[in-house]
Design an enzyme around this catalytic site. Structure first.
Site, PDB file in Angstrom:
ATOM      1  N   GLY A 181      -4.343  -5.109  -4.231  1.00  0.00           N
ATOM      2  CA  GLY A 181      -4.652  -3.251  -4.151  1.00  0.00           C
ATOM      3  C   GLY A 181      -4.811  -2.655  -4.674  1.00  0.00           C
ATOM      4  O   GLY A 181      -3.751  -1.588  -4.419  1.00  0.00           O
ATOM      5  N   HIS A 182      -4.481  -2.480  -5.983  1.00  0.00           N
ATOM      6  CA  HIS A 182      -3.401  -1.232  -6.686  1.00  0.00           C
ATOM      7  C   HIS A 182      -4.771   0.086  -6.918  1.00  0.00           C
ATOM      8  O   HIS A 182      -5.373  -0.236  -7.934  1.00  0.00           O
ATOM      9  CB  HIS A 182      -2.415  -1.183  -8.445  1.00  0.00           C
ATOM     10  CG  HIS A 182      -1.490  -2.366  -7.198  1.00  0.00           C
ATOM     11  ND1 HIS A 182      -0.971  -2.761  -8.447  1.00  0.00           N
ATOM     12  CD2 HIS A 182      -1.076  -2.660  -6.263  1.00  0.00           C
ATOM     13  CE1 HIS A 182       0.516  -3.800  -7.440  1.00  0.00           C
ATOM     14  NE2 HIS A 182      -0.336  -3.397  -6.198  1.00  0.00           N
TER      15      HIS A 182
ATOM     16  N   GLN B 108       1.787  -5.808  -2.661  1.00  0.00           N
ATOM     17  CA  GLN B 108       2.564  -5.943  -1.844  1.00  0.00           C
ATOM     18  C   GLN B 108       3.706  -5.270  -1.712  1.00  0.00           C
ATOM     19  O   GLN B 108       4.224  -4.401  -1.775  1.00  0.00           O
ATOM     20  CB  GLN B 108       2.730  -7.387  -1.067  1.00  0.00           C
ATOM     21  CG  GLN B 108       1.349  -8.164  -0.660  1.00  0.00           C
ATOM     22  CD  GLN B 108       0.473  -8.928  -2.265  1.00  0.00           C
ATOM     23  OE1 GLN B 108       1.167  -9.911  -2.757  1.00  0.00           O
ATOM     24  NE2 GLN B 108      -0.326  -8.655  -2.422  1.00  0.00           N
TER      25      GLN B 108
ATOM     26  N   LYS C 232       2.021   1.437  -5.275  1.00  0.00           N
ATOM     27  CA  LYS C 232       2.799   1.155  -6.194  1.00  0.00           C
ATOM     28  C   LYS C 232       1.547   1.426  -8.067  1.00  0.00           C
ATOM     29  O   LYS C 232       2.440   2.079  -8.524  1.00  0.00           O
ATOM     30  CB  LYS C 232       3.248  -0.102  -6.140  1.00  0.00           C
ATOM     31  CG  LYS C 232       4.197  -0.783  -5.547  1.00  0.00           C
ATOM     32  CD  LYS C 232       4.447  -2.131  -5.251  1.00  0.00           C
ATOM     33  CE  LYS C 232       3.050  -2.709  -4.420  1.00  0.00           C
ATOM     34  NZ  LYS C 232       2.799  -2.198  -3.202  1.00  0.00           N
TER      35      LYS C 232
ATOM     36  N   ASP D 205       0.826  -0.956  -0.281  1.00  0.00           N
ATOM     37  CA  ASP D 205       0.185  -0.043  -0.294  1.00  0.00           C
ATOM     38  C   ASP D 205       0.982   1.374   0.183  1.00  0.00           C
ATOM     39  O   ASP D 205       0.864   2.202   0.364  1.00  0.00           O
ATOM     40  CB  ASP D 205      -1.218  -0.234   0.929  1.00  0.00           C
ATOM     41  CG  ASP D 205      -1.766  -1.543   1.378  1.00  0.00           C
ATOM     42  OD1 ASP D 205      -2.308  -1.441   0.617  1.00  0.00           O
ATOM     43  OD2 ASP D 205      -1.776  -1.630   1.873  1.00  0.00           O
TER      44      ASP D 205
END
Ligand code: IMP
Length: 412
Positions: A41-42, A225, A17, A14
């Protein structure tokens, strides 16, 4: 100029990225994911429109960029199908642009059930996983019980493999966890129907990527991650099940280490973590709340509130050693705008943080495009981080939007 770059999270994920991959893939022809799965989760914001990607590489928002899912990624075909549907609704076509390694291990519904049953049984001791089946799918890969994307081509073998896998896990689900079991035929039919749709995406990834290199294409390797969640080098057992550090690129996509020219560490200007596990600089006071609120620190995959704390340079130094980063992108610096005092951990004593304190700049950084326009107090904070970590900060991100960046060194 560098031909290929890697973008890795240097903390507990988080770090931002997705935004930076999206920014830098604009200059590339392909982007490769090499580990993790739809636990990631991007979040990407383009013209005020937010897109959250979990599995498909963040380059997909650029029309002519090829997106490759390497063998190191655990692949849920259900999640893939949901994500493609969302993209299509937003007029983003993945056909002819999305490619998936034949060696990707599949995440099956049984893996998701196992992940969740385990966490429930662990109670207070739980890892705090995303519940997406990541751990059990990687376990099946290592135990050589797993089913890979390419296995879907051979229906006879597939049925036998699936039977063996489900009989094994169903026994545990039923007798140990007291949970529902999975029907072999139903799972088999579901896999075949997905294969019918996605078989055209299948590639021999190492050869495909090598061909891109030979044709002088620019490539981005997109980590998911962060380093401190690495299965080997992270805060074990409170980690994910893949190698989030540099080595994961090579095993997870089948390219040579010689192929990566530049490795970018994504570092958030403070620290967050979701799930359980140690977090030396965690804040439980008003400052933690301010970081959480100003930084919108809620998980993009699970919606869980992220734990927040000051920047931990001790943990970061370790990440830098392990990954051999070339440069840093410092993200969410603007979240610190309102603090009168900002702390940074420079040492641990008996597992407690020793802080260095800085005067806050207490000005909005929003809209700043040049390093020289930053307030002096922000420059002191940035320079001290560089000096401690002994690598340059090449990009500063000062807002969620694609354009909200200060590029200090153009390396790609
Ligand atoms: P898993 O990857 O779902 O097995 O979860 C293991 C640990 O990694 C948990 O602490 C999760 O919260 C964390 N984790 C997994 N994916 C992400 C991510 O994309 N960002 C931050 N933490 C993550």
């Amino acid at each position: 100029m560098n031909k290929s770059i890697a973008i890795l999270g240097a903390q507990w994920g988080d770090e931002g990225k997705g935004k930076i991959v999206d920014l830098l893939t604009e200059k590339s022809e392909a982007v490769v994911r090499f580990q993790g799965g739809h636990n990631a989760g991007h979040t990407i914001v383009v013209e005020n429109k937010k897109t959250i990607l979990h599995l498909i590489p963040s380059g997909i928002l650029h029309n002519d960029v090829k997106c490759i899912i390497g063998n190191g990624v655990v692949l849920s075909l259900d999640a893939l199908s949901d994500e493609i549907e969302v993209l299509q609704k937003n007029n983003i076509d993945v056909n002819g642009r999305l490619f998936i390694s034949d060696n990707c291990p599949l995440i099956l519904p049984v893996h998701i059930a196992l992940d969740q049953a385990r966490e429930q049984k662990k109670g207070k001791e739980k890892i705090g996983t995303t519940g997406r089946g990541i751990g059990p799918a990687y376990e099946d890969k290592i135990s050589r019980r797993g089913i890979r994307f390419g296995d879907l081509a051979n229906q006879q073998n597939l049925h036998e493999k699936l039977k063996e896998l489900l009989e094994y896990h169903n026994f545990i689900l039923k007798n140990y966890y007291n949970c529902e079991i999975f029907d072999i035929e139903e799972t088999y039919q579901n896999l075949l129907s997905h294969y019918d749709v996605y078989k055209n995406y299948l590639i021999d990834a190492p050869l495909y990527i090598e061909q891109l290199f030979l044709n002088n294409k620019k490539i981005v390797f997109e980590g998911a991650q962060g380093s401190l969640l690495d299965i080997d080098h992270g805060t074990y057992p409170f980690v994910t099940s893949s190698n989030t550090t540099i080595g994961g690129i090579f095993t997870g996509s089948g390219i040579s280490p010689k192929r990566v020219d530049y490795t970018l560490a994504i570092v958030k200007a403070y620290t967050t973590r979701v799930g359980s596990g140690p977090f030396v600089t965690e804040l439980f006071d008003e400052n933690g709340k301010i970081l959480s609120e100003r930084g919108h620190e809620f998980g993009a995959t699970t919606g869980r509130e992220r734990r927040c704390g000051w920047l931990d340079l001790v943990a970061l130094k370790r990440s830098i050693i392990i990954n051999g980063f070339t440069g840093i992108c410092l993200t969410k610096l603007d979240v610190l705008d309102t603090f009168p005092k900002i702390k940074v951990c420079i040492e641990y004593k008996d597992n407690k943080p020793i802080y260095k304190e800085y005067e806050g700049w207490q000005k909005s950084l929003s809209g700043i495009k040049k390093y020289s326009d930053l307030p002096d107090k922000a420059k002191i904070y940035i320079k001290d981080i560089e000096n401690f970590l002994e690598i340059p900060i090449d990009i500063i991100s000062n807002g969620p939007g694609r354009e909200e960046n200060i590029i200090i060194n153009k390396f790609f």
